[in-house]
Structure formats: C-alpha cells, structure tokens
Design a protein around this motif. Structure first.
Motif, mmCIF file in Angstrom:
data_model
loop_
_atom_site.group_PDB
_atom_site.id
_atom_site.type_symbol
_atom_site.label_atom_id
_atom_site.label_comp_id
_atom_site.label_asym_id
_atom_site.label_seq_id
_atom_site.Cartn_x
_atom_site.Cartn_y
_atom_site.Cartn_z
ATOM 1 N N VAL A 91 84.691 25.670 29.320
ATOM 2 C CA VAL A 91 86.140 25.869 29.274
ATOM 3 C C VAL A 91 86.449 26.887 28.182
ATOM 4 N N SER A 92 87.599 27.533 28.317
ATOM 5 C CA SER A 92 88.064 28.426 27.252
ATOM 6 C C SER A 92 88.653 27.583 26.136
ATOM 7 N N TYR A 93 88.879 28.189 24.989
ATOM 8 C CA TYR A 93 89.489 27.470 23.873
ATOM 9 C C TYR A 93 90.877 26.963 24.263
ATOM 10 N N ASP B 97 82.817 35.409 29.074
ATOM 11 C CA ASP B 97 83.218 35.722 30.444
ATOM 12 C C ASP B 97 84.339 36.743 30.358
ATOM 13 N N GLY B 98 83.978 38.008 30.462
ATOM 14 C CA GLY B 98 84.970 39.059 30.280
ATOM 15 C C GLY B 98 85.452 39.048 28.852
ATOM 16 N N LYS B 99 86.729 38.774 28.666
ATOM 17 C CA LYS B 99 87.301 38.731 27.317
ATOM 18 C C LYS B 99 87.421 37.322 26.768
ATOM 19 N N LYS B 100 86.998 36.320 27.555
ATOM 20 C CA LYS B 100 87.142 34.928 27.123
ATOM 21 C C LYS B 100 85.819 34.365 26.628
ATOM 22 N N ASP B 101 85.911 33.569 25.564
ATOM 23 C CA ASP B 101 84.777 32.779 25.104
ATOM 24 C C ASP B 101 84.866 31.423 25.787
#
Length: 76
Positions: free
Chosen positions: A17-19, A52-56
């Motif tokens: 999941v993203s933050y 994932d692209g610009k997401k951690d």
C-alpha cells in the motif's frame, strides 16, 4: 537427505500500500495515524519499500507490526 525442491501450494498475498492508503486504512479502524507517522515508521523500522512510478509502497502487514510496537511503547 537434503530438501532440493520446495513447492508452495498457494500464492503469497502482496499487501503493498502507499503511505496515503495505509493512513486511510488505519483511520477506518479507529486508529488514525498521519502519513508523516507512516513514513516515520518505515524509516525507524527500516521496512522494505517498493517504488511504483512516483509512489512508495510498503507492506501493510509490516506497518501493522510497527503500529503494534508504537502502541506498546505508548502504553508502557
């Protein structure tokens, strides 16, 4: 005799999941934490992060363990 071949009978679930998503999930359970707190847990616990692209992305299971440690530290 050594084991030479291990077969996993199921696929391991990926709970990345993203933050932001993690923060929302915690809020839904009544244990609100900010995105900043989620980031701090990732850094303090040295949790693995995937990009994932610009997401951690981080494992929600790992975050649950970090949350449990945080709660235990606050109550003890």
């Amino acid at each position: 005799m050594a084991i030479t071949n291990i077969v996993v009978p199921y696929t391991v679930a990926r709970d990345l999941v993203s933050y932001e998503e993690a923060s929302r999930f915690f809020a839904e359970t009544g244990h609100s934490v900010s995105v900043t707190t989620v980031r701090r847990w990732v850094e303090e616990e040295d949790l693995p992060v995937e990009r994932d692209g610009k997401k951690d992305l981080v494992s929600f299971s790992d975050l649950l363990m970090a949350h449990a440690d945080w709660v235990a530290g606050r109550s003890g």
